[in-house]
Motif scaffolding. Structure first.
Motif, short mmCIF file in Angstrom:
data_model
loop_
_atom_site.label_atom_id
_atom_site.label_comp_id
_atom_site.label_asym_id
_atom_site.label_seq_id
_atom_site.Cartn_x
_atom_site.Cartn_y
_atom_site.Cartn_z
N THR A 145 0.83 -1.20 0.00
CA THR A 145 0.00 0.00 0.00
C THR A 145 0.87 1.25 0.00
OG1 THR A 145 -1.77 -1.11 1.21
CG2 THR A 145 -1.73 1.29 1.31
N ARG A 146 0.54 2.19 -0.87
CA ARG A 146 1.29 3.45 -0.92
C ARG A 146 0.55 4.50 -0.09
NH1 ARG A 146 5.72 3.43 -3.84
NH2 ARG A 146 6.02 1.65 -5.24
N LEU A 147 1.32 5.22 0.70
CA LEU A 147 0.77 6.11 1.70
C LEU A 147 0.64 7.55 1.17
CD1 LEU A 147 2.75 4.79 4.78
CD2 LEU A 147 0.43 4.18 4.06
N VAL A 148 -0.30 8.27 1.79
CA VAL A 148 -0.57 9.67 1.45
C VAL A 148 -0.38 10.50 2.70
CG1 VAL A 148 -2.38 11.27 0.68
CG2 VAL A 148 -2.21 8.98 -0.35
N PRO A 149 0.23 11.68 2.58
CA PRO A 149 0.41 12.52 3.77
C PRO A 149 -0.90 12.76 4.51
CG PRO A 149 1.66 13.42 1.94
CD PRO A 149 0.83 12.30 1.38
N GLY A 150 -0.83 12.68 5.84
CA GLY A 150 -2.01 12.90 6.67
C GLY A 150 -2.74 11.63 7.05
N GLN A 151 -2.43 10.52 6.38
CA GLN A 151 -3.08 9.25 6.74
C GLN A 151 -2.60 8.79 8.12
OE1 GLN A 151 -2.15 6.74 3.28
NE2 GLN A 151 -4.34 6.71 2.78
N ALA A 152 -3.50 8.08 8.81
CA ALA A 152 -3.18 7.54 10.13
C ALA A 152 -2.85 6.06 10.02
CB ALA A 152 -4.36 7.75 11.07
N VAL A 153 -1.68 5.68 10.50
CA VAL A 153 -1.25 4.29 10.46
C VAL A 153 -1.36 3.72 11.88
CG1 VAL A 153 0.63 2.69 9.93
CG2 VAL A 153 0.34 4.77 8.56
N ARG A 154 -2.19 2.69 12.03
CA ARG A 154 -2.32 2.01 13.32
C ARG A 154 -1.18 1.00 13.45
NH1 ARG A 154 -3.93 -2.79 15.66
NH2 ARG A 154 -5.21 -2.65 17.55
N VAL A 155 -0.40 1.15 14.52
CA VAL A 155 0.74 0.28 14.76
C VAL A 155 0.47 -0.53 16.02
CG1 VAL A 155 3.22 0.16 15.15
CG2 VAL A 155 2.28 1.96 13.69
N PRO A 156 0.36 -1.86 15.91
CA PRO A 156 0.13 -2.67 17.10
C PRO A 156 1.39 -2.75 17.95
CG PRO A 156 0.54 -4.08 15.22
CD PRO A 156 0.52 -2.66 14.69
N PRO A 157 1.29 -3.31 19.15
CA PRO A 157 2.50 -3.46 19.97
C PRO A 157 3.58 -4.27 19.23
CG PRO A 157 0.54 -3.92 21.26
CD PRO A 157 0.08 -3.79 19.83
N ILE A 158 4.74 -3.70 19.15
CA ILE A 158 5.86 -4.35 18.46
C ILE A 158 6.99 -4.50 19.45
CG2 ILE A 158 7.57 -4.15 16.60
CD1 ILE A 158 5.50 -2.59 15.02
#
Length: 325
Positions: free
Chosen positions: A53-66
Motif C-alpha cells: 500500500t502506498r501512503l498519502v500525507p495525513g493518513q493515520a497508520v495504526r501500529v500494534p505493539p511491536i
C-alpha cells in the motif's frame, strides 16, 4: 507496549507501507509485518492494508505493539577521501533542496557488485549538506558503460515521489547514441519484447517472442539526427519502458548496434578508427519537480563521443543550462 497511531508526513508521500515501517521500526522483519497486515493489526485510516500500500500525507497508520529487538548496527560507512569527494561533487549539474542531478562518466558503476568497489552509491554521503541530513538516494540507474544523467533524491519521501513519476511515464528521458549503419525509416518506435538470459554480470537481454512467458513489453522511440552516409548515424533515443539494456538491444534489433558496445552487436560494433567505448549518453531529463513545475537538465557529451562527433562532422550545439519552470 500499546497500540499507537502515527501520521504520515509530507516527506513520506507515496512511500510503500513496508518501507514506512522499515524507517520507523527497522528491527521488524518483512515476514512479521506481512503477518500483522494479514491479521488486520496494521491499518491505514482504519482500513486493512497490505505491505505494498502506498501512503498519502495525513493518513493515520495504526501500529500494534511491536516488541523491541536487538538488531546489529550497520557497519560504518567508509570515510571518503578528498579525491572521491571532489570526484562526486564534480559530477553535479543541478542541486536544490529536493533533488540532485549528476553527469556520470562512462565506466563508473552506479552501484557495487562482484569486483566493483568504486561506484556512485558509495560516494553519496559526500553530497549531504549537513552531517545530520539523510543520505541522498538513487532514483534510477544507468549502465556502467553509459555516460550521462543520473537523478538523486535528497530524502526518502522525494525519492518515492520521483519513483512514482518514472512509473507513470511522466519523465521524458532522451539518450544520444552513435550507431553502425542508418535505420530505415529515419524515425519510429521499436516495439520488441525482451527477456533476460542468465543471472549476474554475464546475463544478457535478448529480443523475445511475444508468446515467451518470460518476455516483457519494451518500447523505444528513435530518431536519426545526423548520419555519415550509410556508415554511422547519430540517434536520439527515448525509452518508453525501463528494461535492462533496452536501448542497446533495441538498436541491435534495428540492425544498427551502438558503436563500441562491449556486450551487444558483435564485431560490427567495433570498427577501426574510433574510440572503442560504448557511444550511449543519457543526454536529457524532463521531469515533474517534487516541489512543483518541471525540471529540464541536459548533460555534455563525454570526451570519447565528442571525438567521434568531430571525426564524423556531427554538431551537437550548445548544452542548455538546467531550467526549472
Amino acid at each position: 507496549m500499546s497500540v499507537v497511531t502515527l501520521t504520515v508526513s509530507d516527506d513520506e508521500a507515496d512511500i510503500r507501507l513496508d518501507r514506512w515501517f522499515r524507517r520507523h521500526y527497522p528491527h521488524l522483519t518483512q515476514g512479521a509485518l506481512q503477518k500483522l497486515c494479514r491479521t488486520g493489526q496494521v491499518r491505514v485510516d482504519g482500513k486493512r492494508a497490505d505491505t505494498a500500500t502506498r501512503l498519502v500525507p495525513g493518513q493515520a497508520v495504526r501500529v500494534p505493539p511491536i516488541p523491541a529487538a536487538a538488531r546489529p548496527a550497520p557497519p560504518p560507512r567508509p570515510v571518503l577521501d578528498e579525491r572521491t569527494v571532489r570526484e562526486i561533487r564534480g559530477m553535479v549539474l543541478y542541486s536544490d533542496a529536493q533533488v540532485i542531478v549528476l553527469n556520470k562518466p562512462a565506466g563508473l558503476a552506479v552501484q557495487g557488485g562482484p569486483g566493483i568497489t568504486h561506484h556512485v552509491d558509495g560516494m553519496l554521503d559526500a553530497l549531504k549538506d549537513n552531517d545530520d541530513d539523510p543520505r541522498p538516494r538513487l532514483v534510477h540507474r544507468i549502465d556502467r558503460d553509459t555516460s550521462g544523467l543520473l537523478l538523486l533524491a535528497r530524502t526518502p519521501g522525494v525519492a518515492a515521489k520521483l519513483a512514482a513519476s518514472f512509473r507513470g511515464r511522466d519523465v521524458r528521458k532522451t539518450y544520444w547514441a552513435v550507431v553502425i549503419g542508418r535505420p530505415t525509416p529515419a524515425s519510429g518506435v521499436i516495439d520488441q519484447p525482451l527477456a533476460r538470459l542468465g543471472v549476474g554480470p554475464g546475463a544478457l537481454t535478448v529480443v523475445a517472442s511475444r508468446k515467451d512467458e518470460d518476455a516483457v513489453h519494451a518500447l523505444s522511440e528513435y530518431e536519426v539526427l545526423d548520419a555519415a552516409g550509410r556508415r554511422l548515424s547519430w540517434l536520439a533515443l527515448s525509452p518508453l519502458t525501463g528494461r535492462t539494456h533496452q536501448l542497446r538491444v533495441h538498436c541491435e534489433a534495428l540492425g544498427t548496434p551502438i558503436l563500441g558496445d562491449p556486450k551487444y552487436g558483435g564485431d560490427a560494433a567495433h570498427p577501426e578508427g574510433f574510440v572503442d567505448r560504448l557511444h550511449l549518453h543519457a543526454r536529457s531529463l524532463d521531469l515533474p519537480h517534487p516541489a512543483g513545475g518541471r525540471l529540464q537538465v541536459s548533460a555534455e557529451l563525454p570526451a570519447h563521443m565528442r571525438e567521434t562527433f568531430r571525426q564524423l562532422g556531427f554538431t551537437a550545439g550548445a548544452t542548455p543550462a538546467p531550467r526549472r519552470s
